[in-house]
Structure formats: structure tokens, C-alpha cells
Design an enzyme around this catalytic site. Structure first.
Site, PDB file in Angstrom:
ATOM      1  N   TYR A  31       0.828  -1.210   0.000  1.00 16.86           N
ATOM      2  CA  TYR A  31       0.000   0.000   0.000  1.00 16.86           C
ATOM      3  C   TYR A  31       0.860   1.256   0.000  1.00 16.86           C
ATOM      4  O   TYR A  31       2.080   1.208   0.186  1.00 16.86           O
ATOM      5  CB  TYR A  31      -0.961  -0.004   1.200  1.00 16.86           C
ATOM      6  CG  TYR A  31      -0.310   0.357   2.529  1.00 16.86           C
ATOM      7  CD1 TYR A  31       0.543  -0.535   3.175  1.00 16.86           C
ATOM      8  CD2 TYR A  31      -0.509   1.604   3.122  1.00 16.86           C
ATOM      9  CE1 TYR A  31       1.148  -0.196   4.379  1.00 16.86           C
ATOM     10  CE2 TYR A  31       0.085   1.951   4.328  1.00 16.86           C
ATOM     11  CZ  TYR A  31       0.914   1.044   4.945  1.00 16.86           C
ATOM     12  OH  TYR A  31       1.519   1.389   6.128  1.00 16.86           O
ATOM     13  N   ARG A  45       7.857   3.858  -4.970  1.00 17.41           N
ATOM     14  CA  ARG A  45       7.949   2.919  -3.841  1.00 17.41           C
ATOM     15  C   ARG A  45       6.881   1.827  -3.952  1.00 17.41           C
ATOM     16  O   ARG A  45       7.121   0.673  -3.607  1.00 17.41           O
ATOM     17  CB  ARG A  45       7.829   3.694  -2.513  1.00 17.41           C
ATOM     18  CG  ARG A  45       8.159   2.834  -1.302  1.00 17.41           C
ATOM     19  CD  ARG A  45       8.210   3.631  -0.020  1.00 17.41           C
ATOM     20  NE  ARG A  45       6.923   4.231   0.314  1.00 17.41           N
ATOM     21  CZ  ARG A  45       6.721   5.072   1.317  1.00 17.41           C
ATOM     22  NH1 ARG A  45       7.736   5.409   2.100  1.00 17.41           N
ATOM     23  NH2 ARG A  45       5.531   5.576   1.562  1.00 17.41           N
ATOM     24  N   ARG A  92      -8.678 -19.997  -1.419  1.00 18.71           N
ATOM     25  CA  ARG A  92      -7.570 -19.873  -0.476  1.00 18.71           C
ATOM     26  C   ARG A  92      -6.515 -20.971  -0.652  1.00 18.71           C
ATOM     27  O   ARG A  92      -6.853 -22.155  -0.716  1.00 18.71           O
ATOM     28  CB  ARG A  92      -8.117 -19.910   0.955  1.00 18.71           C
ATOM     29  CG  ARG A  92      -7.072 -19.594   1.997  1.00 18.71           C
ATOM     30  CD  ARG A  92      -7.661 -19.496   3.389  1.00 18.71           C
ATOM     31  NE  ARG A  92      -6.631 -19.102   4.346  1.00 18.71           N
ATOM     32  CZ  ARG A  92      -5.740 -19.945   4.847  1.00 18.71           C
ATOM     33  NH1 ARG A  92      -5.754 -21.210   4.512  1.00 18.71           N
ATOM     34  NH2 ARG A  92      -4.815 -19.503   5.685  1.00 18.71           N
ATOM     35  N   LYS A 103       6.400  -1.930   1.779  1.00 24.44           N
ATOM     36  CA  LYS A 103       5.259  -1.314   2.486  1.00 24.44           C
ATOM     37  C   LYS A 103       4.076  -2.286   2.410  1.00 24.44           C
ATOM     38  O   LYS A 103       3.107  -2.094   1.668  1.00 24.44           O
ATOM     39  CB  LYS A 103       4.935   0.063   1.891  1.00 24.44           C
ATOM     40  CG  LYS A 103       4.158   0.948   2.857  1.00 24.44           C
ATOM     41  CD  LYS A 103       4.283   2.398   2.476  1.00 24.44           C
ATOM     42  CE  LYS A 103       3.323   3.319   3.190  1.00 24.44           C
ATOM     43  NZ  LYS A 103       3.386   3.310   4.640  1.00 24.44           N
ATOM     44  N   GLU A 135      12.609   2.542  13.742  1.00 23.93           N
ATOM     45  CA  GLU A 135      11.678   3.612  13.363  1.00 23.93           C
ATOM     46  C   GLU A 135      10.470   3.547  14.286  1.00 23.93           C
ATOM     47  O   GLU A 135      10.442   2.755  15.231  1.00 23.93           O
ATOM     48  CB  GLU A 135      11.268   3.461  11.894  1.00 23.93           C
ATOM     49  CG  GLU A 135      10.606   2.140  11.577  1.00 23.93           C
ATOM     50  CD  GLU A 135      10.250   1.958  10.111  1.00 23.93           C
ATOM     51  OE1 GLU A 135      10.069   2.950   9.389  1.00 23.93           O
ATOM     52  OE2 GLU A 135      10.135   0.785   9.699  1.00 23.93           O
ATOM     53  N   LEU A 167      11.170   1.374   6.769  1.00 23.30           N
ATOM     54  CA  LEU A 167      10.551   1.844   5.534  1.00 23.30           C
ATOM     55  C   LEU A 167      11.304   3.104   5.101  1.00 23.30           C
ATOM     56  O   LEU A 167      11.492   4.014   5.915  1.00 23.30           O
ATOM     57  CB  LEU A 167       9.080   2.196   5.789  1.00 23.30           C
ATOM     58  CG  LEU A 167       8.360   2.624   4.516  1.00 23.30           C
ATOM     59  CD1 LEU A 167       7.972   1.403   3.689  1.00 23.30           C
ATOM     60  CD2 LEU A 167       7.122   3.446   4.830  1.00 23.30           C
TER      61      LEU A 167
HETATM   62  N1  PDD Z   1       3.005   5.205   7.373  1.00 21.31           N
HETATM   63  N2  PDD Z   1       7.673   4.013   8.834  1.00 21.31           N
HETATM   64  C1  PDD Z   1       6.544   3.281   8.838  1.00 21.31           C
HETATM   65  C2  PDD Z   1       6.563   1.946   9.498  1.00 21.31           C
HETATM   66  C3  PDD Z   1       5.381   3.780   8.226  1.00 21.31           C
HETATM   67  O1  PDD Z   1       4.256   3.045   8.208  1.00 21.31           O
HETATM   68  C4  PDD Z   1       5.422   5.066   7.631  1.00 21.31           C
HETATM   69  C5  PDD Z   1       4.216   5.655   6.943  1.00 21.31           C
HETATM   70  C6  PDD Z   1       6.618   5.791   7.672  1.00 21.31           C
HETATM   71  C7  PDD Z   1       6.749   7.152   7.037  1.00 21.31           C
HETATM   72  O2  PDD Z   1       6.782   7.042   5.631  1.00 21.31           O
HETATM   73  P1  PDD Z   1       6.243   8.204   4.690  1.00 21.31           P
HETATM   74  O3  PDD Z   1       6.996   9.411   5.047  1.00 21.31           O
HETATM   75  O4  PDD Z   1       6.539   7.719   3.326  1.00 21.31           O
HETATM   76  O5  PDD Z   1       4.768   8.353   4.971  1.00 21.31           O
HETATM   77  C8  PDD Z   1       7.730   5.235   8.271  1.00 21.31           C
HETATM   78  C9  PDD Z   1       1.799   5.532   6.625  1.00 21.31           C
HETATM   79  C10 PDD Z   1       1.582   6.979   6.468  1.00 21.31           C
HETATM   80  C11 PDD Z   1       0.622   4.778   7.223  1.00 21.31           C
HETATM   81  O6  PDD Z   1       0.747   3.583   7.379  1.00 21.31           O
HETATM   82  O7  PDD Z   1      -0.405   5.393   7.510  1.00 21.31           O
END
Ligand code: PDD
Length: 288
Positions: free
Chosen positions: A33, A52, A100, A147, A180, A204
């Protein structure tokens, strides 16, 4: 303004959008996503998000049946039709629908979902109240650069943080290395250098993280993509989180202990100001 969804080419109201229960995204979390902000009716940093998305998809052997140019067009069309000024785009691609079974099924078409959800009001540009964070073990898999929609460890850690009265959980590996947040990248000003975990499979590679690094270089703040330990984080003079959802958020306590300096500190304040200039340049034709 209406929230609209686009699923494999069909547009409908978001609350009426649905996907069959045998979709592998639903049964296996077999998908990826993106979340993209919309400011002033324009998607922010769409190209890096689409790049990405493609990278995540190819890492799990999903071939998205649309080029980035086509996705670009569909996104622009959907924002237009929904008349969204401020909000976000959610995109999800799953391997598709099939009875499945763990093996990749042959001959199925990926499910591509794009939806637009509008915010009720214009997002504030003021830095939010500095956040309280807790640290928790990083219990995710080893491919966090993908992601993936498998967000259960993130959800559980975020819930724990919430129940502890904190607004983010900062995750660390068994040796104490900070990776993170559950939905953010983490930056810390340690001994005059801004540090953040390097782009490895443990994090990420956040789009906002990339913008923050570019800004810091431009404004000549020393920066190093060198991981740090929880003990160093607790001694940092400034800490902030960066993400699409929340932009830049200063941190004031970690595990209940205040940082050495008052939050937000000068680097975070300057950075946040510069961040909104990047938004202005991209989504407001250079001014706001
Ligand atoms: N989350 N690290 C993780 C684990 C994340 O899920 C996200 C973003 C980020 C920041 O990435 P970016 O700057 O590209 O949004 C870092 C999204 C926004 C979410 O799951 O809602």
C-alpha cells in the site's frame, strides 16, 4: 466533496466500495500500500510514492497492471471527481482473488484500489504539541522496506503506546538499535548531528524522511544516516518523527523521561518551516 474509490477501473462512493472475501489481501495480507497526502487538491510527492509502490510490488512478485503514468491519471481523475482539497489518497495492490491456498495462484489479476478521503478542515501548519513516546521491541519481519499491508506488529505496538498515554512507539532491535516508529521515521539530534536509521531492510524508506534529509543538507545542518541506540536517543537534545500522515512531530519525552532540551528545539522548528515551503512549492505553485 465526496470520498470516492477506484477499484480496477470502477469508481464508486467510498462507503459502497468492496472487495470479495477471497481477495488475498483480506485472507493473507498478501499486498502492499501507499498513503499520499493531498494539499490544495494536489497529491504531494506522488512520483516517489508510486516508485515505492512499484518497488514494494515487485519485491513480492506482484506485477501492477497499470503503469505509473496510468496510475497518475487515475489519481488525478479521482481527486478531481471527489473535489478534494485536503485529505489523502490510499492505494493498495493485492495479488488478487482466488480460492484460499498459500501458493501464488496462476492467472489472476491483482486488485488495485485507490481511494480519496477528504479532511474536514485545512490541516494546521503549526507544530503539534510535542509528543510523548515509549520504546518497544521491534517485532516486525525482516523486510520492512516493503510497504506491506501486514501491519499487525505496528498496530499492536501503537495500541500499547496509546494505552501508556503516548502518541508513538519507537521500535528497537534486540541489540537496542532504534529502527523507526510504528508509522513514522525517527530523527534524533545527538552531539550536534541529526541521526536517523540508514535505508536498510529494517525500516521503511519514508518519503518524508527523504524530504527531511534533503532539507537538512540544504540548510547545512550536519546529518548522518547512522543508526543509534535507545540509550543515545534518551540523551538526544532533539527528537522528532516524520511521516506523510503527521508531517514533522517534535518529541518531548521518551519512556516518561524528558529530553535534555525543551521541545520543539530550534532544528525541528526550522525544519518544519522549511517542510511547509516544500509543500508550497509543490502544491501551491510556490506560495501560500
Ligand atoms: N506510514 N515508517 C513506517 C513503518 C510507516 O508506516 C510510515 C508511513 C513511515 C513514514 O513514511 P512516509 O513518510 O513515506 O509516509 C515510516 C503511513 C503513512 C501509514 O501507514 O499510515
Amino acid at each position: 466533496m465526496k470520498n470516492l474509490a477506484w477499484i480496477n477501473g470502477e469508481v464508486c462512493d467510498l462507503h459502497e466500495a468492496n472487495v470479495p472475501v477471497e481477495d488475498r489481501g483480506f485472507l493473507f495480507g498478501d499486498g502492499i500500500y501507499e498513503v499520499i497526502k493531498i494539499y490544495n487538491g494536489k497529491p504531494f510527492y506522488l512520483e516517489p510514492h508510486l516508485k515505492r509502490l512499484q518497488r514494494s510490488a515487485s519485491a513480492i512478485n506482484i506485477e501492477i497492471p497499470y503503469s505509473n503514468e496510468e496510475l497518475n491519471e487515475h489519481i488525478a481523475g479521482l481527486i478531481n471527481q471527489s473535489e478534494c482539497d485536503h485529505g489523502y489518497i490510499y492505494m493498495q495492490v493485492t495479488r488478487g482473488c482466488a480460492p484460499r491456498g498459500h501458493l501464488f495462484p496462476g492467472g489472476i489479476r491483482p486488485t488495485v484500489l485507490i481511494y480519496v478521503r477528504a479532511f474536514e478542515s485545512v490541516p494546521s501548519r503549526e507544530l503539534t504539541e510535542p509528543a510523548d513516546c515509549i520504546t518497544l521491541p521491534d517485532e516486525r519481519w525482516m523486510n520492512c522496506y516493503i510497504k506491506s499491508v501486514n501491519l499487525l506488529p505496528n498496530v499492536l505496538a501503537f495500541q500499547k503506546a496509546h494505552e501508556a498515554g503516548a502518541s508513538e512507539a519507537i521500535l528497537y532491535r534486540p541489540d537496542g538499535t532504534v529502527t523507526e516508529g510504528t508509522r513514522t521515521n525517527i530523527f534524533a539530534l545527538i552531539d550536534g548531528v541529526v541521526r536517523t536509521h540508514p535505508e536498510t531492510r529494517y525500516i521503511l524508506p519514508g518519503i518524508t524522511r527523504g524530504i527531511v534529509l534533503d532539507i537538512l543538507k540544504q540548510i547545512s545542518v550536519p546529518v548522518s544516516e547512522e543508526a543509534f541506540k535507545v540509550s543515545e536517543l534518551q540523551e538526544a537534545s532533539e527528537v522528532w518523527t516524520a511521516s506523510t500522515g503527521l508531517e514533522i512531530v517534535p518529541v518531548k519525552t521518551i519512556d516518561g523521561k524528558p529530553l535534555k532540551e525543551i521541545s520543539p528545539g530550534p532544528v525541528c522548528k526550522r525544519l518544519a518551516g522549511e517542510f511547509w515551503q516544500v509543500v508550497d512549492a509543490e502544491c501551491y505553485g510556490g506560495k501560500q
